[in-house]
Design a protein around this motif. Structure first.
Motif, PDB file in Angstrom:
ATOM      1  N   ALA A   1       0.857  -1.185   0.000  1.00  8.14           N
ATOM      2  CA  ALA A   1       0.000   0.000   0.000  1.00  8.14           C
ATOM      3  C   ALA A   1       0.889   1.229   0.000  1.00  8.14           C
ATOM      4  N   GLN A   2       0.673   2.105  -0.972  1.00  5.83           N
ATOM      5  CA  GLN A   2       1.468   3.320  -1.112  1.00  5.83           C
ATOM      6  C   GLN A   2       0.549   4.532  -1.011  1.00  5.83           C
ATOM      7  N   CYS A   3       0.907   5.462  -0.160  1.00  3.93           N
ATOM      8  CA  CYS A   3       0.105   6.663   0.033  1.00  3.93           C
ATOM      9  C   CYS A   3       0.275   7.595  -1.167  1.00  3.93           C
ATOM     10  N   LEU A   4      -0.845   8.102  -1.695  1.00  2.22           N
ATOM     11  CA  LEU A   4      -0.780   9.071  -2.784  1.00  2.22           C
ATOM     12  C   LEU A   4      -0.475  10.438  -2.184  1.00  2.22           C
ATOM     13  N   LEU A   5       0.733  10.918  -2.439  1.00  4.95           N
ATOM     14  CA  LEU A   5       1.175  12.180  -1.856  1.00  4.95           C
ATOM     15  C   LEU A   5       0.634  13.384  -2.613  1.00  4.95           C
ATOM     16  N   ARG A   6       0.624  13.288  -3.929  1.00  6.85           N
ATOM     17  CA  ARG A   6       0.159  14.416  -4.748  1.00  6.85           C
ATOM     18  C   ARG A   6      -0.153  13.940  -6.154  1.00  6.85           C
ATOM     19  N   GLY A   7      -1.313  14.335  -6.674  1.00  5.47           N
ATOM     20  CA  GLY A   7      -1.619  14.090  -8.068  1.00  5.47           C
ATOM     21  C   GLY A   7      -0.756  14.983  -8.941  1.00  5.47           C
ATOM     22  N   VAL A   8      -0.098  14.401  -9.948  1.00  6.18           N
ATOM     23  CA  VAL A   8       0.855  15.171 -10.758  1.00  6.18           C
ATOM     24  C   VAL A   8       0.481  15.208 -12.234  1.00  6.18           C
ATOM     25  N   ALA A   9      -0.477  14.411 -12.661  1.00  6.65           N
ATOM     26  CA  ALA A   9      -0.893  14.404 -14.064  1.00  6.65           C
ATOM     27  C   ALA A   9      -2.324  13.874 -14.141  1.00  6.65           C
ATOM     28  N   GLY A  10      -3.075  14.391 -15.086  1.00  5.34           N
ATOM     29  CA  GLY A  10      -4.440  13.919 -15.274  1.00  5.34           C
ATOM     30  C   GLY A  10      -5.430  14.421 -14.252  1.00  5.34           C
ATOM     31  N   THR A  11      -5.070  15.408 -13.443  1.00  4.96           N
ATOM     32  CA  THR A  11      -5.992  15.892 -12.421  1.00  4.96           C
ATOM     33  C   THR A  11      -7.165  16.663 -13.014  1.00  4.96           C
TER      34      THR A  11
ATOM     35  N   HIS B   1       2.137  14.137 -21.280  1.00  6.05           N
ATOM     36  CA  HIS B   1       2.017  12.948 -22.127  1.00  6.05           C
ATOM     37  C   HIS B   1       0.555  12.566 -22.314  1.00  6.05           C
ATOM     38  N   GLU B   2       0.131  12.454 -23.564  1.00  7.84           N
ATOM     39  CA  GLU B   2      -1.270  12.103 -23.833  1.00  7.84           C
ATOM     40  C   GLU B   2      -1.603  10.692 -23.368  1.00  7.84           C
ATOM     41  N   GLU B   3      -0.608   9.832 -23.239  1.00  7.32           N
ATOM     42  CA  GLU B   3      -0.866   8.452 -22.823  1.00  7.32           C
ATOM     43  C   GLU B   3      -1.211   8.338 -21.336  1.00  7.32           C
ATOM     44  N   ILE B   4      -0.889   9.336 -20.544  1.00  7.59           N
ATOM     45  CA  ILE B   4      -1.092   9.255 -19.102  1.00  7.59           C
ATOM     46  C   ILE B   4      -2.472   9.782 -18.730  1.00  7.59           C
ATOM     47  N   ALA B   5      -3.318   8.873 -18.238  1.00  8.41           N
ATOM     48  CA  ALA B   5      -4.641   9.275 -17.771  1.00  8.41           C
ATOM     49  C   ALA B   5      -4.566   9.907 -16.396  1.00  8.41           C
ATOM     50  N   TYR B   6      -3.659   9.395 -15.562  1.00 18.49           N
ATOM     51  CA  TYR B   6      -3.477   9.944 -14.224  1.00 18.49           C
ATOM     52  C   TYR B   6      -2.126   9.470 -13.707  1.00 18.49           C
ATOM     53  N   ALA B   7      -1.481  10.312 -12.922  1.00 16.05           N
ATOM     54  CA  ALA B   7      -0.237   9.924 -12.271  1.00 16.05           C
ATOM     55  C   ALA B   7      -0.144  10.640 -10.936  1.00 16.05           C
ATOM     56  N   ALA B   8       0.532   9.997  -9.986  1.00 16.68           N
ATOM     57  CA  ALA B   8       0.674  10.579  -8.658  1.00 16.68           C
ATOM     58  C   ALA B   8       2.029  10.217  -8.088  1.00 16.68           C
ATOM     59  N   ALA B   9       2.583  11.133  -7.315  1.00 11.72           N
ATOM     60  CA  ALA B   9       3.754  10.815  -6.506  1.00 11.72           C
ATOM     61  C   ALA B   9       3.284  10.051  -5.283  1.00 11.72           C
ATOM     62  N   THR B  10       3.992   9.004  -4.920  1.00  9.82           N
ATOM     63  CA  THR B  10       3.554   8.129  -3.845  1.00  9.82           C
ATOM     64  C   THR B  10       4.692   7.872  -2.861  1.00  9.82           C
ATOM     65  N   SER B  11       4.311   7.333  -1.720  1.00  8.79           N
ATOM     66  CA  SER B  11       5.306   6.788  -0.813  1.00  8.79           C
ATOM     67  C   SER B  11       5.792   5.454  -1.375  1.00  8.79           C
ATOM     68  N   GLY B  12       6.881   4.940  -0.844  1.00 10.46           N
ATOM     69  CA  GLY B  12       7.367   3.637  -1.284  1.00 10.46           C
ATOM     70  C   GLY B  12       8.562   3.730  -2.204  1.00 10.46           C
ATOM     71  N   THR B  13       9.127   2.578  -2.535  1.00 12.94           N
ATOM     72  CA  THR B  13      10.314   2.546  -3.394  1.00 12.94           C
ATOM     73  C   THR B  13       9.984   2.941  -4.827  1.00 12.94           C
ATOM     74  N   THR B  14       8.816   2.542  -5.335  1.00  9.10           N
ATOM     75  CA  THR B  14       8.357   3.060  -6.621  1.00  9.10           C
ATOM     76  C   THR B  14       7.569   4.326  -6.316  1.00  9.10           C
ATOM     77  N   ASN B  15       8.223   5.468  -6.483  1.00  8.59           N
ATOM     78  CA  ASN B  15       7.666   6.709  -5.945  1.00  8.59           C
ATOM     79  C   ASN B  15       6.771   7.480  -6.900  1.00  8.59           C
ATOM     80  N   VAL B  16       6.479   6.919  -8.072  1.00 12.27           N
ATOM     81  CA  VAL B  16       5.477   7.479  -8.979  1.00 12.27           C
ATOM     82  C   VAL B  16       4.645   6.336  -9.540  1.00 12.27           C
ATOM     83  N   ALA B  17       3.326   6.464  -9.442  1.00 13.13           N
ATOM     84  CA  ALA B  17       2.410   5.502 -10.055  1.00 13.13           C
ATOM     85  C   ALA B  17       1.653   6.219 -11.159  1.00 13.13           C
ATOM     86  N   ALA B  18       1.592   5.603 -12.330  1.00 12.94           N
ATOM     87  CA  ALA B  18       0.931   6.220 -13.477  1.00 12.94           C
ATOM     88  C   ALA B  18       0.009   5.211 -14.141  1.00 12.94           C
TER      89      ALA B  18
END
Length: 294
Positions: free
Chosen positions: A80-90, A219-236
């Motif tokens: 479980a990774q906390c969504l710190l901030r929405g960075v794309a697709g907001t 990027h047009e391919e990204i519907a949504y992306a967020a900076a997250t906690s954890g080792t993978t620090n961006v989820a898109a």
């Protein structure tokens, strides 16, 4: 059309939950997750061996969902990774809004809440407040009804909340002004010819986090992306025409970003729930038979 609550304005925290489980258990577990009020974007991915979802929890307490998941049989790992901030697709996926020119979009653009959630057309931006808005039981009943259908009428909303229709009108206006409630159009990308969706887990060098997320926002391919906690620090969440287009995007779009150290992609094979209420249930047995207790 769905009416949604802005998590931070309603005193909640969003978590991106990733489950690895037995393929035969995944459909039932995903169906169980989709029926919960505190989940959205429930998807089965990676050939049926993985489930991802967004789960909301109160800022002042832990997630009951995560506690239940940890006791569910046939789930092998949970992250479980906390969504710190929405960075794309907001402001919505560009693939569904590209029919408008930038000038046309700006003319109809709605005011936005402090957290980035859109407000209805004509609503004034909310005044700054020291914390989240307190919501009562009837407020949550109102939000549940609008999550199922954003066009729900005042008569039905009054029945769901126990309020009079005039009280419903006043409360809706207040929730709009406070930035708690916003409306969105929930579209299946496949209907627009985009047949491939995938979750991307990016490990980005901290010093390059802001440049990378700014690039993703374009990027047009990204519907949504967020900076997250954890080792993978961006989820898109990527939406592409097909698997070939996903390959090209990973090689040329993501591959060209300086600071991206590692990328893992999980193609989605079934979207069980999107932003609003659950979609049609899967036809592979009940959660009880497979031991899913989420």
């Amino acid at each position: 059309m769905v009416g949604l609550a802005d998590g931070r304005r309603s005193g909640q925290v969003d978590w991106l939950v990733r489950l690895r489980c037995s393929p035969d258990a995944a459909p039932a577990i995903a169906s169980a997750l989709s029926r919960r009020d505190d989940t959205s974007w429930v998807a089965v991915a990676s050939g049926g061996t993985e489930i991802t979802c967004l789960a909301r929890a109160r800022e002042t307490g832990g997630s009951l969902l995560l506690e239940k998941i940890s006791r569910t049989p046939r789930i092998h790992t949970v992250t479980a990774q906390c969504l710190l901030r929405g960075v794309a697709g907001t402001a919505g996926w560009r693939g569904r809004t590209s029919a408008l020119t930038p000038a046309e979009a700006e003319r109809i653009r709605a005011p936005r809440a402090p957290s980035g959630a859109p407000l209805p057309s004509g609503a004034a931006p909310p005044a700054a407040s020291p914390g989240p808005v307190e919501l009562g039981r009837a407020d949550w009943s109102l939000l549940r009804a609008l999550a199922a259908d954003g066009r729900t009428g005042y008569v039905e909303l009054a029945s769901a909340t126990g309020w009079s229709q005039s009280t419903v009108r006043r409360r809706l206006s207040q929730l709009h002004r406070d930035g708690v409630l916003y409306f969105d159009v929930d579209i299946d990308p496949a209907l627009l010819g985009y047949t491939c969706q995938a979750t991307l887990w990016l490990t980005v060098a901290p010093a390059q986090l802001t440049p990378v997320t700014r690039a993703l926002a374009g990027h047009e391919e990204i519907a949504y992306a967020a900076a997250t906690s954890g080792t993978t620090n961006v989820a898109a969440f990527a939406v592409c025409r097909d698997l070939d287009a996903l390959y090209d995007y990973l090689a040329d779009g993501i591959g060209s970003l300086r600071g991206v150290l590692q990328v893992e992609s999980s193609p989605v094979i079934r979207q069980v729930k999107r932003a609003g209420a659950a979609l049609a249930p899967l036809r592979t047995g009940s959660p009880e038979r497979t031991g899913a207790s989420a």
